[in-house]
Design an enzyme around this catalytic site. Structure first.
Site, PDB file in Angstrom:
ATOM      1  CB  CYS A  66       2.195  -4.921   8.164  1.00 60.53           C
ATOM      2  SG  CYS A  66       0.919  -4.182   9.221  1.00 60.53           S
ATOM      3  CE  LYS A 123      -5.618 -12.624   5.450  1.00 56.10           C
ATOM      4  NZ  LYS A 123      -6.863 -11.892   5.704  1.00 56.10           N
ATOM      5  CD  GLU A 131      -7.242  -3.772  14.860  1.00 52.63           C
ATOM      6  OE1 GLU A 131      -7.065  -2.554  14.658  1.00 52.63           O
ATOM      7  OE2 GLU A 131      -7.301  -4.602  13.945  1.00 52.63           O
ATOM      8  CB  SER A 132      -1.060  -1.664  15.645  1.00 52.19           C
ATOM      9  OG  SER A 132      -1.846  -0.561  15.245  1.00 52.19           O
ATOM     10  CB  VAL A 185      -0.169  -8.729  10.674  1.00 50.40           C
ATOM     11  CG1 VAL A 185      -0.152 -10.213  10.425  1.00 50.40           C
ATOM     12  CG2 VAL A 185       0.029  -7.962   9.368  1.00 50.40           C
TER      13      VAL A 185
END
Length: 237
Positions: free
Chosen positions: A13, A40, A69-70, A53
């Protein structure tokens, strides 16, 4: 107050890599836990309402709080840790956030490229991706700005590593594999991007954001997409 951080990750990711790079740049200790997004675990579903992720699990005084949330994770890290990775000027900071979002859209375009079902769609997606990279090249070489200090250096804003750099390191890493196939390679005439990409590839925080087997894992992932690019890769092999 005691606090520990755990970054819930997936090996491929790019959004996870952003958070790992930011934490490393700020010398913040954190643990990493990897999950299989195809299978998961229940505890992950509880932590991540969107089932994605990264998730940053913040344990403070024994109480666990998941942040997902990045973009939110990056802002939390920026607000709670020293060594800022955003500019102090509000306008420059907004510009950086704009190009972070542009980076997210580049990732979407890369996804469309490796999922293209046939050669015609692959060519179309390659043209769209190239257009975005050309626009990014133009931004790196734009006219002198009055709202930020002008310095020579390898990063998006010169000598100062920023969150924009943390976002594009994982993007350029895709091309370490894609460049082996002309239908997906980065254009060779983008000199500024080439220089920026090289600097990011050598940055310790960018290197450590993935496991050593990342190139092999990404290659296998792309080979299994049943896409036009997958077939190009199979033919090359």
């Amino acid at each position: 107050m005691t606090r520990t951080l755990t970054l819930i990750s997936h090996t491929l990711c790019p959004y996870v890599q952003r958070a790992a790079i930011a934490l490393t740049e700020k010398s913040v200790p954190f643990d990493r836990v990897y999950v299989d997004l195809a299978d998961k675990p229940d505890w992950f579903r509880t932590l991540s309402p969107l089932g994605k992720v990264p998730v940053l699990k913040v344990t403070r005084d024994g109480v666990e709080t998941p942040i997902f949330e990045s973009a939110v994770i990056l802002e939390y890290i920026e607000e709670t840790e020293p060594s800022p990775l955003h500019p102090s000027d509000p306008l420059a900071r907004a510009r950086h956030r704009s190009w972070i979002e542009f980076g997210s859209q580049v990732l979407n375009r890369i996804g469309a490229l490796y999922n293209a079902p046939d050669p015609a769609a692959l060519r179309t997606e390659k043209e769209k991706l190239d257009g975005m990279l050309i626009r990014l090249e133009e931004e790196l070489g734009g006219a002198p700005r009055t709202d930020i200090p002008q310095t020579d250096g390898p990063w998006f804003e010169g000598t100062r590593f920023s969150l924009v750099d943390a976002v594009y390191g994982p993007i350029f890493r895709y091309f370490d594999v894609l460049d082996h196939y002309s239908v997906s390679a980065m254009p060779t005439d983008l000199a500024r991007l080439k220089s920026w990409r090289s600097a990011l590839a050598a940055r310790p925080s960018v290197i450590s954001a993935v496991t050593p087997d990342y190139p092999a894992l990404l290659t296998r992932f792309l080979q299994r997409r049943n896409s036009a690019l997958s077939r190009v890769m199979a033919h090359a092999a």
